[in-house]
Design an enzyme around this catalytic site. Structure first.
Site, PDB file in Angstrom:
ATOM      1  N   ASP A 251       6.005   2.218  -5.144  1.00  0.00           N
ATOM      2  CA  ASP A 251       5.428   1.008  -4.533  1.00  0.00           C
ATOM      3  C   ASP A 251       5.107   1.176  -3.050  1.00  0.00           C
ATOM      4  OD1 ASP A 251       7.956   1.123  -3.496  1.00  0.00           O
ATOM      5  OD2 ASP A 251       8.449  -0.965  -3.864  1.00  0.00           O
ATOM      6  N   GLU A 252       4.941   2.400  -2.612  1.00  0.00           N
ATOM      7  CA  GLU A 252       4.785   2.623  -1.179  1.00  0.00           C
ATOM      8  C   GLU A 252       3.936   3.864  -0.915  1.00  0.00           C
ATOM      9  OE1 GLU A 252       8.664   2.588   0.716  1.00  0.00           O
ATOM     10  OE2 GLU A 252       7.700   3.424   2.491  1.00  0.00           O
TER      11      GLU A 252
ATOM     12  N   ASP B  75       3.115  -1.415   1.351  1.00  0.00           N
ATOM     13  CA  ASP B  75       4.370  -1.652   0.641  1.00  0.00           C
ATOM     14  C   ASP B  75       4.129  -2.833  -0.291  1.00  0.00           C
ATOM     15  OD1 ASP B  75       7.753  -1.434   1.860  1.00  0.00           O
ATOM     16  OD2 ASP B  75       7.032  -2.013  -0.113  1.00  0.00           O
TER      17      ASP B  75
END
Length: 444
Positions: free
Chosen positions: A106-107, A11
């Site tokens: 973003d993950e 993350d």
DNA sequence: TCTGGGGTCCTAGGACCC
DNA sequence: TCTGGGGTCCTAGGACCC
């Protein structure tokens, strides 16, 4: 749950704000808020400096401005820069394993078992530390938090535990020790509503959750969610890491700075939204059968209206007309805050003539020429008439209605008004003289 | 300056078919 | 004629996530 910790979750920390601080050195060490520069905006990402003042994701921009000191940077967002940076990070992950599941910009999850790594706790810790360094270098300054555990859920929880710039490995066999003291709200899938329900029966930690029977949980929050929570409290989760998930729907929506009331304006907005949906649909080579209109009133009450068509569609005119028909059935009193248009039931678009007889009418609507619609005066001439979903029609007995679908020489119409509720559906021969196109809408 | 935009999954009821 | 049940599709709304 696997026998060893082999699922990694990454993350990126305050990702949008971190990219801004990387690109503008003057912002480093200062509060930065991305998103919410418009009249009705919300915060997408707050840097950790801004979080110290209470700014949070999803907070209204006005609230963030009240909380943050003068000198805070409020930025609109540069999504091209974020996705370019994201691609760099995902490439680093693919160095670890071919099985990378990107969840968002973003993950991501990585299945380390597919990468031939040392899965001892020391080996995993070294791997994660090296990954964090490589991400920081490759992106020019973005940092991420890494969690590694025996399942996706545990890995995700692990990455949260030491944020930001975190690194946490949960060795197999120690899952419950980590899990049980946590508040239930920290479990993925437990939001405000579920959290309140659980809290109302005294369940506040995962340990509390573990005490409850399956029957209790199912009656409290429903079958799927209840059994999911029951398993989660026991660290049972065997969901695989799945790369390349296919999209199931495509949509576009817009909140207006001031509520809209003018019907002509609403219809042109629908057209604009349909164009956006279609450009992505066609970019993916896909089409969908169900068109959905989303409608948010001035008071934030939100409705959806949808219609499933006989064949998948990917052209803006048909989608816009179906959406416009759906809009016509909604009470617009008071004004419209948001409109959205979506398409679901996606199917890969198959080009070719194999099914030409069945899809011809809709295929004709894919390349609309104004002349496809029969003029009000049905002059003798080419007998075949083309109907497309959403088109307004007038029937001598049924009155005004609209085309629901067509094919094989028949046309199915729905007859209903804003006040009559669910409408009547009738099918006619495509050349039935009692059925005529009504006045076409004026898009301008 | 109350509440973005893009998604996923689930539930529940009604229609319809067998 | 009455009665029931299962399965699928469609629609609308809600919870949740990033």
């Amino acid at each position: 749950m696997r026998r060893e910790a082999s699922i990694l979750h990454l993350d990126l920390d305050a990702f949008f704000a971190a990219v801004e601080q990387r690109d503008k050195p003057s912002l480093r060490g200062k509060p930065v808020v991305v998103g919410g520069t418009g009249g009705r905006g919300v915060v997408a990402t707050a840097s950790y400096e801004a979080r110290a003042y209470g700014a949070r994701s999803a907070m209204s921009a006005g609230e963030a401005r009240r909380r943050c000191p003068p000198g805070t940077a409020f930025l609109g967002g540069r999504f091209a820069a974020y996705s370019a940076t994201s691609r760099v990070v995902m490439e680093e992950l693919r160095e670890l394993s071919p099985l990378v599941e990107q969840v968002s910009v973003d993950e991501a999850y990585v299945d380390l078992a597919a990468g031939g790594h040392d899965l001892s706790t020391d080996g995993l810790t070294a791997l994660a530390a090296a990954l964090k360094v490589r991400i920081h270098e490759a992106t020019g300054g973005v940092r991420g938090s890494v969690g590694i555990a025996s399942s996706k859920t545990l890995a995700k929880i692990a990455s949260e535990l030491d944020k930001p710039d975190g690194l946490r490995v949960i060795p197999a066999g120690t899952e419950l020790e980590v899990l049980h003291p946590l508040p239930v709200r920290s479990l993925p899938g437990v939001g405000p509503a579920t959290g309140d329900r659980l809290s109302s029966v005294g369940v506040r930690t995962v340990a509390d959750l573990h005490q409850r029977s399956l029957t209790d949980l199912v009656s409290l929050v429903g079958q799927a969610h209840g059994s999911g929570l029951y398993r989660l409290a026991r660290a049972e989760d065997d969901r695989p890491v799945v790369p390349d998930r296919e999209a199931k729907s495509v949509s576009a929506e817009r909140t207006y700075a001031t509520d809209l009331t003018d019907l002509g304006r609403l219809e042109s907005e629908i057209r604009w939204l349909a164009d956006r949906v279609v450009s992505r649909l066609q970019g993916d080579g896909t089409a969908g059968r169900t068109v959905t209109l989303k409608f948010r009133r001035y008071d934030f009450t939100t409705l959806t209206r949808s219609q499933t068509l006989p064949q998948p569609v990917d052209d803006a005119r048909t989608i816009a007309e179906v959406a416009r028909r759906l809009l016509a059935g909604i009470d617009r009193t008071g004004g419209v805050r948001l409109l959205g248009v979506g398409v679901s039931g996606l199917a890969t678009y198959v080009q070719g003539d194999l099914f030409a007889p069945a899809v011809e009418p809709v295929a004709a609507a894919v390349e609309p020429a104004g002349d496809d619609v029969v003029p009000d005066d049905p002059a003798p001439g080419p007998a075949r008439r083309v109907w497309h979903p959403g088109q307004d029609v007038e029937h001598t007995e049924m009155g005004r209605g609209w085309v629901w679908g067509s094919g094989l020489g028949r046309v199915t119409c729905r007859f209903e008004g804003p006040t009559t509720g669910p409408g009547k559906v009738r099918t006619f021969s495509g050349d039935d003289p009692d059925l005529q196109p009504a006045d076409p809408p004026d898009w301008r």
